[in-house]
Design a protein around this motif. Structure first.
Motif: not given
Length: 120
Positions: A15-22
């Motif tokens: 249910g959580g969130s993450l923000r990936l970066s490239c």
């Protein structure tokens, strides 16, 4: 030649969130359509999302629709993957890739990946 560096992974509860970066340590990402893929042990690398050079078109795997958002900032030379409502089955190593050709599988210049683990 493009060199990519993925970051932003980690351990998150369902249910959580993450923000990936490239980010590109070398090369100009604005020249390319870009994609996010993921791989679990023993499996092929699976498509997650893609974005056009200008960011005006996006595409998602069915598993990502409605939960993940791909975006890009060409000034920062970075592509993002916002992941919400994460599920245990989203656990994988996530990679971004440059679309270098016209074929659906023509992605490459992979970075080292970033591990996403969804677990309580």
């Amino acid at each position: 030649q493009v060199q990519l560096v993925e970051s932003g992974g980690g351990l998150v509860q369902p249910g959580g969130s993450l923000r990936l970066s490239c980010a590109a340590s070398r090369g100009t990402l604005s020249w390319y359509n870009m994609g996010w893929f993921r791989r679990t042990p023993g499996e092929e690398r699976d498509f997650v999302a893609a974005i056009s050079r200008s960011g005006d078109r996006t595409y998602y795997a069915n598993s990502a629709k409605g939960r993940f958002t791909i975006s890009r900032d060409n000034v920062k030379n970075t592509v993002y993957l916002q992941m919400n409502s994460l599920k245990p089955e989203d656990t994988a190593v996530y990679y971004c890739g440059v679309k270098y050709g016209s074929g659906a599988d023509d992605y490459g210049y992979w970075g080292q990946g970033t591990q996403v683990t969804v677990s309580s």
